[in-house]
Design an enzyme around this catalytic site. Structure first.
Site, PDB file in Angstrom:
ATOM      1  CE1 TYR A 141    -118.711  13.193 -21.939  1.00  0.00           C
ATOM      2  CE2 TYR A 141    -119.157  11.648 -23.362  1.00  0.00           C
ATOM      3  CZ  TYR A 141    -118.726  12.577 -23.328  1.00  0.00           C
ATOM      4  OH  TYR A 141    -118.167  13.947 -24.115  1.00  0.00           O
ATOM      5  CG  PHE A 149    -128.016  14.007 -20.601  1.00  0.00           C
ATOM      6  CD1 PHE A 149    -126.979  13.624 -20.350  1.00  0.00           C
ATOM      7  CD2 PHE A 149    -127.995  15.130 -19.844  1.00  0.00           C
ATOM      8  CE1 PHE A 149    -125.234  14.452 -19.981  1.00  0.00           C
ATOM      9  CE2 PHE A 149    -127.259  16.028 -18.385  1.00  0.00           C
ATOM     10  CZ  PHE A 149    -125.526  15.345 -19.240  1.00  0.00           C
ATOM     11  NE  ARG A 177    -115.241  23.691 -19.854  1.00  0.00           N
ATOM     12  CZ  ARG A 177    -116.827  22.336 -19.858  1.00  0.00           C
ATOM     13  NH1 ARG A 177    -116.187  21.446 -20.251  1.00  0.00           N
ATOM     14  NH2 ARG A 177    -117.181  22.654 -19.757  1.00  0.00           N
ATOM     15  NE  ARG A 197    -119.678  21.793 -27.208  1.00  0.00           N
ATOM     16  CZ  ARG A 197    -119.187  21.370 -25.449  1.00  0.00           C
ATOM     17  NH1 ARG A 197    -119.326  22.424 -24.985  1.00  0.00           N
ATOM     18  NH2 ARG A 197    -119.020  20.114 -25.630  1.00  0.00           N
ATOM     19  CG  HIS A 210    -115.542  15.914 -23.336  1.00  0.00           C
ATOM     20  ND1 HIS A 210    -116.016  15.964 -22.674  1.00  0.00           N
ATOM     21  CD2 HIS A 210    -114.327  15.428 -22.354  1.00  0.00           C
ATOM     22  CE1 HIS A 210    -115.529  15.766 -21.406  1.00  0.00           C
ATOM     23  NE2 HIS A 210    -114.175  16.081 -22.265  1.00  0.00           N
TER      24      HIS A 210
END
Ligand code: ADP
Ligand code: MG
Length: 380
Positions: A141, A149, A177, A197, A210
């Site tokens: 990341y 965050f 996505r 999600r 992800h």
């Protein structure tokens, strides 16, 4: 009279086949004629026809893209390039690979997520359960390192097992996505109620998965989990104690049954402690099934099935798992299973004695050995 000749559609590929007897890679041109589902092979080195045009039902147009493997009369061919511009334009133009990472909050629901992936016409070409260290997650990341965050995100992603997958298909990156939905699960429930999600996420951090956000990111992230050069990326999660081995066979993978089978396994209360896709070659398939040689008449067909495409191998963890899991798989012959034990995996998902959906360890003392064969030796 005017005779109009229409050229028949023909797709061409450059393929490689590892010849175990000669221990070398051989190259063939593979031609596929969609009109009648026939194939033809041409030996590149010796410049001669290797297989005359023959009808072959086991190949489908969806399987034909560079990077995939297909099985032609027991030879596993790697499709390494398109053979002509026509084929590249027609079959290759929109094919993409992307990374999907299933985060620790939903690893136990991976079957449900796979169902959604398959129903969006994407296929899973690589998969590996792993547990990232803090620094591996921070590395993954890195683009977010200045965000407020960041440390929560890295902490969460390294808090438990994740499953990394390579998805492939037309516009795979944007489709995955879109399937995920907005990053914040609450927003996803409002704005994209069908998304992964919305259905399985908790909040902004525990948000199921992800997905790479550009083709460059996909290339970097796939390399992170599935390096093509040195090393083999983050380790698998196999524990090699109180375990048994389950293989979801290639026919079941290509029929899109992976998600359903994983769901059934989880619903029956079994713990999946390691998961990985493998492309088993013939020599390894023979070695793995060695004990059945000369004992089970289906041995040669079992070998052919196991190396006919990618399979998914699971380590199932739990005391007595070899016995209880074997019972849950049911009799080897799905016909018999459907009569005697209709709720078993083979009754539900098997076709015949060879394409019987899953392999499971037969003898309790072999559980650890079979798991080691895949997760230590083949993934070594
Ligand atoms: P996506 O995962 O959809 O590509 P981003 O790249 O913007 O989203 O963020 C990466 C991850 O960081 C998200 O999936 C989420 O887990 C986490 N994240 C993003 N924004 C926030 C936020 N405001 N608060 C907490 N976590 C966040
Ligand atoms: Mg992102």
């Amino acid at each position: 009279m005017l005779l109009v000749l229409k050229m028949e559609d023909r797709y061409a590929f450059l393929t490689e086949w590892y010849d175990p007897t000669a221990a070398l890679l051989r190259r063939y041109q593979l031609f596929y004629y969609p009109k009648d589902g026939s194939v033809e092979m041409f030996d590149v080195k010796n410049q001669r026809i290797f297989l005359r045009r023959t009808k072959y039902d086991e190949i489908h147009q969806e399987d034909l893209f560079v990077g995939n493997r297909v099985n032609v009369f027991s030879r596993q061919l790697n499709l390494i390039d398109y053979g002509d511009q026509y084929t590249a334009n027609k079959l290759g133009s929109k094919k993409e690979r992307t990374l999907a990472l299933i985060k620790p909050d939903v690893v136990t629901k991976i079957g449900d997520v796979l169902e959604l992936i398959y129903s969006s016409n994407l296929i899973v070409t690589k998969a590996k359960m792993t547990k990232l260290t803090w620094s591996q997650a921070a590395d993954f990341y890195v683009e977010h390192q200045s965000k407020p965050f960041f440390s929560n995100l890295v902490q969460f992603v390294s808090s438990g097992p994740v499953v990394a997958m390579e998805l492939m298909g037309d516009e795979a990156m944007s489709i995955w996505r879109r399937l995920l939905g907005p990053a914040d699960s609450a927003v996803a429930r409002r704005e994209a109620p069908q998304s992964v999600r919305a259905q399985f996420g908790t909040d902004g951090i525990k948000n199921v998965g992800h997905g790479s956000d550009s083709l460059a990111a996909a290339a970097r992230e796939l390399e992170f989990f599935f390096p093509s050069t040195i090393g083999h990326g983050p380790s698998n999660t196999a524990i090699y104690t109180d375990c048994t081995c389950c293989i979801i066979k290639p026919h079941a993978i290509s029929e899109g049954l992976t998600g359903k089978i994983l769901n059934s396994i989880s619903a029956a209360g079994f713990e999946i402690s390691a998961l990985q896709m493998f492309n088993v070659d013939r020599a390894n398939a023979e070695e793995f099934y060695e004990v059945y040689k000369g004992v089970v008449t289906e041995y040669p067909s079992m070998v052919t099935e196991l190396c006919s495409g990618p399979c998914m191998v699971l380590e199932i963890h739990g005391t007595d798992s070899p016995q209880t899991f074997r019972e849950f798989c049911g009799p080897a012959d799905p016909e018999i299973a459907r009569h005697l034990r209709p709720t078993t995996l083979r009754a539900l998902y098997g076709k015949d004695k060879v394409k019987n959906a899953v392999h499971c360890t037969d003898l309790p003392e072999d559980g650890v050995l079979e798991v080691q064969y895949f997760f230590k030796i083949l993934d070594g």
